[in-house]
Structures are given as structure tokens and as C-alpha cells.
Motif scaffolding. Structure first.
Motif, PDB file in Angstrom:
ATOM      1  N   GLU A  39       8.928  21.482 122.361  1.00  0.00           N
ATOM      2  CA  GLU A  39       8.084  22.449 123.577  1.00  0.00           C
ATOM      3  C   GLU A  39       6.590  21.744 124.213  1.00  0.00           C
ATOM      4  O   GLU A  39       6.825  21.874 125.142  1.00  0.00           O
ATOM      5  N   LEU A  40       6.013  22.722 122.845  1.00  0.00           N
ATOM      6  CA  LEU A  40       4.995  22.508 123.513  1.00  0.00           C
ATOM      7  C   LEU A  40       4.118  21.240 124.127  1.00  0.00           C
ATOM      8  O   LEU A  40       3.408  20.871 125.451  1.00  0.00           O
ATOM      9  N   LYS A  41       4.614  20.369 123.338  1.00  0.00           N
ATOM     10  CA  LYS A  41       4.049  18.660 123.218  1.00  0.00           C
ATOM     11  C   LYS A  41       4.424  17.994 124.849  1.00  0.00           C
ATOM     12  O   LYS A  41       3.797  17.625 125.294  1.00  0.00           O
ATOM     13  N   GLU A  99       1.946  17.301 127.802  1.00  0.00           N
ATOM     14  CA  GLU A  99       2.086  15.650 128.549  1.00  0.00           C
ATOM     15  C   GLU A  99       2.467  15.821 129.855  1.00  0.00           C
ATOM     16  O   GLU A  99       1.958  15.541 130.415  1.00  0.00           O
ATOM     17  N   ILE A 100       3.456  16.959 129.759  1.00  0.00           N
ATOM     18  CA  ILE A 100       3.704  16.662 131.624  1.00  0.00           C
ATOM     19  C   ILE A 100       2.296  17.420 132.210  1.00  0.00           C
ATOM     20  O   ILE A 100       2.445  17.133 133.560  1.00  0.00           O
ATOM     21  N   SER A 101       1.638  17.920 131.789  1.00  0.00           N
ATOM     22  CA  SER A 101       0.900  18.343 132.523  1.00  0.00           C
ATOM     23  C   SER A 101      -0.353  18.372 132.086  1.00  0.00           C
ATOM     24  O   SER A 101      -2.164  19.130 133.140  1.00  0.00           O
ATOM     25  N   ASN A 102      -0.208  17.208 131.311  1.00  0.00           N
ATOM     26  CA  ASN A 102      -1.802  16.989 130.810  1.00  0.00           C
ATOM     27  C   ASN A 102      -2.794  17.765 130.897  1.00  0.00           C
ATOM     28  O   ASN A 102      -4.162  17.675 130.719  1.00  0.00           O
ATOM     29  N   LYS A 103      -2.421  18.856 129.604  1.00  0.00           N
ATOM     30  CA  LYS A 103      -3.449  19.941 129.551  1.00  0.00           C
ATOM     31  C   LYS A 103      -3.151  19.976 127.518  1.00  0.00           C
ATOM     32  O   LYS A 103      -1.769  20.327 127.265  1.00  0.00           O
ATOM     33  N   PRO A 104      -4.432  19.642 127.086  1.00  0.00           N
ATOM     34  CA  PRO A 104      -3.660  20.179 125.473  1.00  0.00           C
ATOM     35  C   PRO A 104      -2.845  21.512 125.059  1.00  0.00           C
ATOM     36  O   PRO A 104      -3.079  22.681 126.476  1.00  0.00           O
ATOM     37  N   ILE A 105      -2.733  21.358 123.736  1.00  0.00           N
ATOM     38  CA  ILE A 105      -1.395  22.503 123.779  1.00  0.00           C
ATOM     39  C   ILE A 105      -2.970  23.846 123.366  1.00  0.00           C
ATOM     40  O   ILE A 105      -1.879  24.812 124.184  1.00  0.00           O
ATOM     41  N   GLU A 106      -3.905  23.799 123.324  1.00  0.00           N
ATOM     42  CA  GLU A 106      -4.034  24.923 123.066  1.00  0.00           C
ATOM     43  C   GLU A 106      -4.125  25.780 124.169  1.00  0.00           C
ATOM     44  O   GLU A 106      -4.481  27.489 124.148  1.00  0.00           O
ATOM     45  N   ASP A 107      -4.490  24.598 125.530  1.00  0.00           N
ATOM     46  CA  ASP A 107      -4.741  25.840 126.626  1.00  0.00           C
ATOM     47  C   ASP A 107      -3.161  26.352 126.778  1.00  0.00           C
ATOM     48  O   ASP A 107      -3.444  27.268 127.581  1.00  0.00           O
TER      49      ASP A 107
END
Length: 163
Positions: free
Chosen positions: A13-15, A19-27
């Protein structure tokens, strides 16, 4: 940075969100945690994250990875600007909002140097300046960022910004 073991379903889900937000998982995780805090707690955590990202930038720069160092430095700046935004009651939801806060602070304090420092600092950000920079340009921009971080950190520690 630390490593944690999370259930695969949560990771997937985080992944997807990443991908949708184009933000790294840590963000994504940082945003989730920050959303659970009250304002003072969030400001405290943002200040801590700003210092942590600055240190990460210093380490990456020592290793010669200027692109990643520039990204870490930008995150450091973005975290402290978000903390100031909270103090001022401003929401940062777009990239333009960072400049708006700097522009506002420059106007209210009469410090035009805030704008000059910000414009140089943002060029460390990979999305703004996606190609590697030579050492001299990077050093100048980092110097502006460090100056700006010092000033902004002093501002955010004021109990109430009255501009």
C-alpha cells in the motif's frame, strides 16, 4: 536512517501511494506520522528532521554525492519552512508555498537576503536543478542554504512569530 520490518500488505500500500504521489515511501510515512501530532509536537519533529537532513546532506557531500546531498539539504530547508508555516498558520501544499513564506518573511522583516538565500538554496533541489553541479556552484548554494537555515531556525524557536 533505520530499517524496519513491516507487513507486506502495508508495504504494498505504501508503494502504491509512493508511485501515485511520486514521493519516496519515507516521505509518505513522515507525512502520516506528522498528521497524528498536535501543532507543537509537529513543529518539534519538523525541527529535528531539518537537523537530521542537514547532517545527511553533509555526509553525502563528503562522499562526493552532490545530487543526493542537494536533495537532503532541500529536505532540511523544507522541514524548517513547514515548521514556520505552522507557526504562521500557513499551509504548505505546493512548491510555490515555500517561496510564498520566504517572500512574506522577507517583506515583514525587511531582510531581502532571505529571498537571495532561498533562490540559491532551491537550486540544490534535484527537481529544480536535475543535473550534477560543479563543486564551486554547489559550495556557493550550500553556503546560502546554511545561512538561511540558521536564520529560519531562530525564527521558528520564537514562541509566536508576530509578523
Amino acid at each position: 536512517m533505520t530499517s524496519i520490518d513491516i507487513p507486506e500488505g502495508i508495504y504494498l500500500e505504501l508503494k502504491k501511494k509512493s508511485e501515485i504521489s511520486n514521493k519516496p515511501i519515507e516521505d509518505i510515512l513522515t507525512d502520516i506520522v506528522l498528521s497524528t501530532l498536535n501543532t507543537e509536537e509537529e513543529i518539534r519533529v519538523l525541527q529535528s528532521l531539518s537537523y537530521e537532513m542537514e547532517k545527511r546532506g553533509d555526509l553525502l557531500e563528503e562522499k562526493g554525492d552532490l545530487v543526493s546531498a542537494g536533495e537532503a539539504y532541500w529536505k532540511s530547508l523544507s522541514f524548517i519552512l513547514k515548521a514556520i508555516g505552522l507557526r504562521l498558520g500557513f499551509e504548505i501544499s505546493t512548491y510555490q508555498d515555500y517561496f510564498s513564506i520566504i517572500d512574506y518573511l522577507s517583506y515583514k522583516t525587511g531582510r531581502n537576503s532571505l529571498i537571495v538565500d532561498f533562490l540559491n538554496s532551491e537550486k540544490l533541489h534535484g527537481e529544480f536543478h536535475p543535473r550534477p553541479q560543479d563543486d564551486n556552484s554547489f559550495t556557493i548554494r550550500r553556503s546560502h542554504l546554511k545561512t538561511l537555515l540558521t536564520v529560519l531556525r531562530q525564527m521558528v524557536t520564537q514562541t509566536e512569530i508576530t509578523y
